[in-house]
Design a protein around this motif. Structure first.
Motif, PDB file in Angstrom:
ATOM      1  N   GLN A  16       0.836  -1.207   0.000  1.00 18.08           N
ATOM      2  CA  GLN A  16       0.000   0.000   0.000  1.00 18.08           C
ATOM      3  C   GLN A  16       0.871   1.259   0.000  1.00 18.08           C
ATOM      4  O   GLN A  16       0.633   2.208  -0.766  1.00 18.08           O
ATOM      5  N   LEU A  17       1.897   1.247   0.824  1.00 19.48           N
ATOM      6  CA  LEU A  17       2.768   2.428   0.941  1.00 19.48           C
ATOM      7  C   LEU A  17       3.509   2.698  -0.374  1.00 19.48           C
ATOM      8  O   LEU A  17       3.528   3.835  -0.873  1.00 19.48           O
ATOM      9  N   LEU A  18       4.107   1.645  -0.940  1.00 20.41           N
ATOM     10  CA  LEU A  18       4.905   1.815  -2.149  1.00 20.41           C
ATOM     11  C   LEU A  18       4.051   2.246  -3.343  1.00 20.41           C
ATOM     12  O   LEU A  18       4.452   3.116  -4.123  1.00 20.41           O
ATOM     13  N   THR A  19       2.870   1.625  -3.509  1.00 23.59           N
ATOM     14  CA  THR A  19       2.014   1.986  -4.649  1.00 23.59           C
ATOM     15  C   THR A  19       1.444   3.393  -4.497  1.00 23.59           C
ATOM     16  O   THR A  19       1.231   4.089  -5.484  1.00 23.59           O
ATOM     17  N   THR A  20       1.180   3.809  -3.250  1.00 26.53           N
ATOM     18  CA  THR A  20       0.697   5.180  -3.023  1.00 26.53           C
ATOM     19  C   THR A  20       1.780   6.193  -3.382  1.00 26.53           C
ATOM     20  O   THR A  20       1.510   7.230  -4.014  1.00 26.53           O
ATOM     21  N   LEU A  21       3.018   5.888  -2.998  1.00 26.32           N
ATOM     22  CA  LEU A  21       4.127   6.799  -3.302  1.00 26.32           C
ATOM     23  C   LEU A  21       4.445   6.835  -4.790  1.00 26.32           C
ATOM     24  O   LEU A  21       4.722   7.876  -5.369  1.00 26.32           O
ATOM     25  N   ALA A  22       4.382   5.632  -5.434  1.00 26.68           N
ATOM     26  CA  ALA A  22       4.741   5.559  -6.853  1.00 26.68           C
ATOM     27  C   ALA A  22       3.654   6.155  -7.749  1.00 26.68           C
ATOM     28  O   ALA A  22       3.953   6.754  -8.770  1.00 26.68           O
ATOM     29  N   PRO A  25      -0.036   3.932 -12.826  1.00 25.90           N
ATOM     30  CA  PRO A  25      -1.335   3.382 -13.273  1.00 25.90           C
ATOM     31  C   PRO A  25      -1.297   1.870 -13.448  1.00 25.90           C
ATOM     32  O   PRO A  25      -2.348   1.227 -13.516  1.00 25.90           O
ATOM     33  N   PHE A  26      -0.113   1.294 -13.538  1.00 26.37           N
ATOM     34  CA  PHE A  26      -0.001  -0.158 -13.750  1.00 26.37           C
ATOM     35  C   PHE A  26       0.080  -0.942 -12.435  1.00 26.37           C
ATOM     36  O   PHE A  26      -0.056  -2.158 -12.436  1.00 26.37           O
ATOM     37  N   PHE A  27       0.340  -0.263 -11.339  1.00 28.30           N
ATOM     38  CA  PHE A  27       0.448  -0.935 -10.038  1.00 28.30           C
ATOM     39  C   PHE A  27      -0.450  -0.230  -9.019  1.00 28.30           C
ATOM     40  O   PHE A  27       0.019   0.568  -8.209  1.00 28.30           O
ATOM     41  N   PRO A  28      -1.766  -0.521  -9.081  1.00 29.46           N
ATOM     42  CA  PRO A  28      -2.698   0.123  -8.141  1.00 29.46           C
ATOM     43  C   PRO A  28      -2.478  -0.376  -6.718  1.00 29.46           C
ATOM     44  O   PRO A  28      -1.915  -1.458  -6.494  1.00 29.46           O
ATOM     45  N   SER A  29      -2.947   0.419  -5.773  1.00 32.92           N
ATOM     46  CA  SER A  29      -2.789   0.045  -4.359  1.00 32.92           C
ATOM     47  C   SER A  29      -3.728  -1.116  -4.020  1.00 32.92           C
ATOM     48  O   SER A  29      -4.776  -1.288  -4.659  1.00 32.92           O
TER      49      SER A  29
END
Length: 257
Positions: A16-22, A25-29
Motif C-alpha cells: 500500500q505504501l509503495l504503490t501510493t508513493l509511486a 497506473p499499472f500498479f494500483p494500491s
C-alpha cells in the motif's frame, strides 16, 4: 493464528505504501484493488448472497471446469497408478509413456487440444485432466509399491480376495501419498483452468483476465488476480481440513512409531 497472518499484513501495508508513493497506473494500491474486487463480484443483491452477475458468468464456470477436471484426473490417476504400483508388468508398460507425457510443457499442448476438440468446454476439461493427472498417478504408484509386504502377506494368509485387499488394505496404507498428489494437482487445476480459458473462450476468469489486459483495465486485471489468489487459498484451507480429518488415523500411527 494472528501471528501466522503477520507477514502477510506487513507485506500488504508495504505494498500500500509503495504503490501510493509511486502512483503508477499499472500498479494500483491493494485498497483500490479490494474495492474493485468487491464492485465486480460481491456487490450484488442480498437475494443472490451479494454475488453479482459476473460470479455466475465467470467464477462459477471457471471453478466448475477446474474442479471437474481435477476430480476426473484424481479418479483416473488413482486407477492407473494402483495398477502400475501393484503389478510390475503393468508398470513396465505404463512407466515409459507416463514419464514422457508428464515431462511435456503443458502450455505447448494447448494448440493440440484446440485442433482435436476445438474451443469447447470439453477441450478445457481434457486439458485440465491431462495436466493434473500426473502427480496423482505417480504418488499413487509409489504409495502402492511402498505398502509393507506384511500387510499383503497377512491378507493372503487369510484368503482375503484381491479386490477387498486392495480397497481395505493397500489403498488406505497408500492414502497419505495419494492425498499429497491430489493436493499438488489441485493447485495445478487452477493454473490450467486460467490457461485453457485464454484460448477461444467466451467466459471464465481466464477470459476476464485476458479481456482486462486487452482493454487496459489494469485495476480489473489485478482484482481478478487477487480473486484467483483468494479462491486458491480457500480451496487449500478446505483441502487441508479434509486431509486432517481423513488421515487422522495415519498421524496417530506415526506418533506411536
Amino acid at each position: 493464528m494472528l501471528l501466522g497472518f503477520g507477514p502477510a499484513i506487513v507485506l500488504i501495508l508495504l505494498w500500500q505504501l509503495l504503490t501510493t508513493l509511486a502512483a503508477s497506473p499499472f500498479f494500483p494500491s491493494p485498497s483500490r484493488i479490494i474495492v474493485r474486487l468487491y464492485e465486480l463480484w460481491f456487490s450484488g443483491p442480498m437475494t443472490s448472497l451479494f454475488a453479482t452477475d459476473l460470479v455466475w458468468s465467470d467464477v462459477i464456470p471457471s471453478m466448475s471446469r477446474a474442479l471437474a477436471g481435477w476430480l476426473l484426473a484424481v479418479v483416473i490417476g488413482i486407477a492407473v497408478g494402483s495398477v502400475a504400483g501393484q503389478w510390475s508388468r503393468a508398470a513396465a508398460f505404463i512407466d515409459p509413456p507416463v514419464n514422457f507425457m508428464r515431462s511435456l510443457p503443458k502450455p505447448a499442448l494447448v494448440p493440440i487440444f484446440l485442433i482435436i476438440l476445438g474451443g469447447t468446454d470439453w477441450m478445457r476439461l481434457a486439458f485440465i485432466v491431462f495436466g493434473c493427472i500426473w502427480p496423482v498417478l505417480l504418488n499413487t504408484m509409489q504409495g502402492v509399491r511402498s505398502v509393507d509386504r506384511t500387510y499383503r502377506e497377512t491378507a493372503k494368509a487369510f484368503h482375503i480376495p484381491l479386490w477387498r485387499t486392495f480397497l481395505q488394505v493397500i489403498l488406505p496404507a497408500a492414502s497419505p501419498k495419494i492425498v499429497a498428489g491430489m493436493r499438488v494437482s489441485l493447485s495445478l487445476a487452477l493454473i490450467l483452468m486460467v490457461l485453457s480459458e485464454w484460448m477461444l473462450a467466451s467466459n471464465g476468469l481466464g477470459f476476464f483476465l485476458l479481456e482486462s489486459q486487452r482493454r487496459f483495465k489494469i485495476v480489473d486485471l489485478w482484482a481478478a488476480i487477487m480473486l484467483l489468489g483468494l479462491i486458491g487459498f480457500l480451496i487449500n484451507v478446505l483441502f487441508l481440513a479434509c486431509e486432517k480429518r481423513l488421515l487422522r488415523w495415519h498421524r496417530g500411527l506415526t506418533l506411536q512409531s
